[in-house]
Design an enzyme around this catalytic site. Structure first.
Site, mmCIF file in Angstrom:
data_model
loop_
_atom_site.group_PDB
_atom_site.id
_atom_site.type_symbol
_atom_site.label_atom_id
_atom_site.label_comp_id
_atom_site.label_asym_id
_atom_site.label_seq_id
_atom_site.Cartn_x
_atom_site.Cartn_y
_atom_site.Cartn_z
ATOM 1 N N LYS A 80 12.587 -4.366 34.562
ATOM 2 C CA LYS A 80 11.917 -2.985 34.213
ATOM 3 C C LYS A 80 12.045 -2.196 35.150
ATOM 4 O O LYS A 80 11.245 -2.582 36.359
ATOM 5 C CB LYS A 80 10.835 -3.155 33.514
ATOM 6 C CG LYS A 80 10.372 -1.566 32.817
ATOM 7 C CD LYS A 80 8.861 -1.906 31.943
ATOM 8 C CE LYS A 80 8.372 -0.860 31.507
ATOM 9 N NZ LYS A 80 7.362 -0.822 30.764
ATOM 10 N N SER A 156 7.115 0.722 26.308
ATOM 11 C CA SER A 156 8.014 1.192 27.049
ATOM 12 C C SER A 156 8.945 0.286 27.840
ATOM 13 O O SER A 156 9.673 0.845 28.656
ATOM 14 C CB SER A 156 7.082 2.081 28.297
ATOM 15 O OG SER A 156 6.249 0.756 28.907
ATOM 16 N N SER A 180 3.486 -2.242 25.610
ATOM 17 C CA SER A 180 4.695 -2.029 26.065
ATOM 18 C C SER A 180 5.917 -3.103 26.123
ATOM 19 O O SER A 180 7.019 -2.684 26.488
ATOM 20 C CB SER A 180 4.814 -1.217 27.345
ATOM 21 O OG SER A 180 4.152 0.106 27.185
#
Length: 466
Positions: A80, A156, A180
């Site tokens: 990420k 996220s 997330s």
């Protein structure tokens, strides 16, 4: 060899060891898959084909000599775009972050994966600074759901979830400050674990403080356990990190759930309205645990919705992460982020400490709860994936992402390990997640509970056709 994109990390390592195929084969297949899905799904900010193939060739030579570097040597992994990874910028979904600079340091979890020979495919999408439960940003635009491109991937860590679901590498590193990894894991039909706070070291420290965790996103619990065996090592850059784990997570998976004390809370004591198809799928998963020998009882944790306290902590963190920005840079921010920054700037130190008091009391109550129950099982989400490009479902009347994630953020406040396990799909073919929550430091129990569901064929959904 596109079939290689369907294999788990555990199976890839086994294949390398037996000489059935090489890391170069697997990485090429994963890169082809990533390139193919990118135009429609938008899972990646950046792919680094040249570097990935070079690392794969080095890994192949090590396997040829019978000298692998570590547990995931040659396994394709994505990261990420919140976590530092040397060799390129970490933009964190924001136009306010400059791409210039040395970018010569790995985050602790990235460093451990590199030491174990992982092959990094690239960086996955995130909302700006990871601030919300869906994935769209001023830098990368909207990330879409692998099962329905009109729907959100969640967030996220939405890019990571979409990449794993679609075969663009079996492992990804995500972050979780309020759900997330679990939100997109549930929406995209994969396994994701938020470990106990400090179990996976984090550096630089998050502006969202001790709400922020780093965790594995994977095809199944066995892959996540393998990844945890790599990334759980202490790192001196994280002063709040824990010591070494007691043993191997992967080796402890086979214990099963016979005799495990399971509390099943379908709606947190009636506090959450759960869509009937979601509730039914989760209940079937719980019934599966009972059939495997677990003692299951309907029981609710003793807390009310802590959303107001969470907002104080979360919005204050958003204000902190953007504190350095001038007026012109603030105009570049996601409008929703800019709004919560303004709210966060109004809280006092006493407001913040009062919110800390709420989370400490929640932690005490959950500690007592786990004196009776080994794990708590809930839906991961009360809904399945909704339309892409918005923070809340249309027509819901909700204002913020926390309005539709009531099962996830409470356990960031208590710092407990929590995982999402796919246990079915709704009538539209969208995945449903079951959440397993353990006592602090009981990550191994969460993983073996999830693994038992996979081993019995209760967990897992058909891969998307995107």
């Amino acid at each position: 060899m596109t079939e290689l994109t369907e294999l788990t990390a555990v199976r890839l390592v086994e294949g390398y060891r037996k000489g059935e195929f090489s890391p170069v084969d697997a990485v090429r297949a994963a890169l082809r898959r990533a390139g193919a899905i990118q135009p429609a799904v938008n899972a990646f900010v950046r792919l680094d084909e040249e570097a990935a193939l070079a690392r794969a060739a080095e890994s192949a030579e090590r396997w040829r000599r019978g000298e692998p570097a570590g547990l995931v040597d040659g396994v394709p992994v994505s990261v990420k775009d919140i976590l530092l990874m040397r060799g390129g910028p970490t933009l964190r979904g924001s136009r306010t972050v400059s791409a210039s600079g040395a970018w010569d340091e790995d985050a602790p979890s990235v460093a451990r994966l590199r030491e174990h020979g992982a092959v990094f495919l690239g960086r996955t999408t995130t909302p700006e600074f990871g601030w919300k439960g869906v994935t769209d940003s001023p830098v990368s635009g909207v990330t879409r759901n692998p099962y329905d491109l009109s729907r959100t991937s969640g967030g996220s860590s939405g890019g990571s979830a979409a990449a794993v679901a679609l075969g663009a590498g079996p492992l990804s590193l995500g972050t979780d400050g309020g759900g997330s990894v679990r939100i997109p894991g549930s929406f995209c039909g994969i396994f994701a674990l938020k470990p106990t706070y400090g179990r996976v070291p984090l550096y630089p420290a998050s502006a969202f403080g001790t709400l922020a965790h780093v965790g594995p996103m994977a095809r199944d619990a066995a892959d996540a356990a393998l990844m945890m065996d790599v990334i759980s090592c202490p790192d001196t850059r994280d002063w709040s990190g824990l010591g070494p784990p007691a043993g191997s997570y992967a080796e402890g998976l086979g214990v099963g759930v016979r005799g495990l004390r399971v509390a099943y809370s379908p709606s947190l004591g009636g506090q959450v309205a759960v869509r009937p198809e979601v509730a039914a799928a989760v209940r079937r998963g719980v019934e599966g645990l009972a059939a495997l020998g677990a003692y299951v009882e309907e029981a609710d944790p003793d807390f009310t919705d802590p959303v107001e306290a969470f907002h104080v902590l979360w919005f204050s963190g958003a204000a902190r992460v953007t504190q350095r920005l001038g007026p012109r840079q603030r105009e570049l921010l996601d409008p929703g982020l800019r709004e919560i920054v303004g709210l966060g700037e109004r809280f006092s130190a006493l407001d913040y400490l009062a919110a800390v008091d709420v989370r400490m009391e929640m932690g005490r109550r959950m500690g007592r709860f786990h004196d009776t129950y080994d794990v708590l099982v809930t839906p991961t989400m009360p809904i399945t994936a909704f339309e892409a490009g918005v923070e809340v479902p249309g027509g819901s009347g909700l204002r913020r992402w926390t309005g539709w994630t009531p099962f996830t953020y409470p356990f960031n406040m208590t710092q407990q390990p929590a995982a999402t396990v796919p246990v079915g799909v709704d009538s539209g073919g969208l995945p449903v997640g079951l959440q397993v929550v353990g006592a602090r430091h009981a990550d191994a129990v969460v993983l073996r509970t999830a693994h038992a569901l996979y081993a019995a064929g209760i967990a897992g959904v058909a891969p998307p056709r995107a």
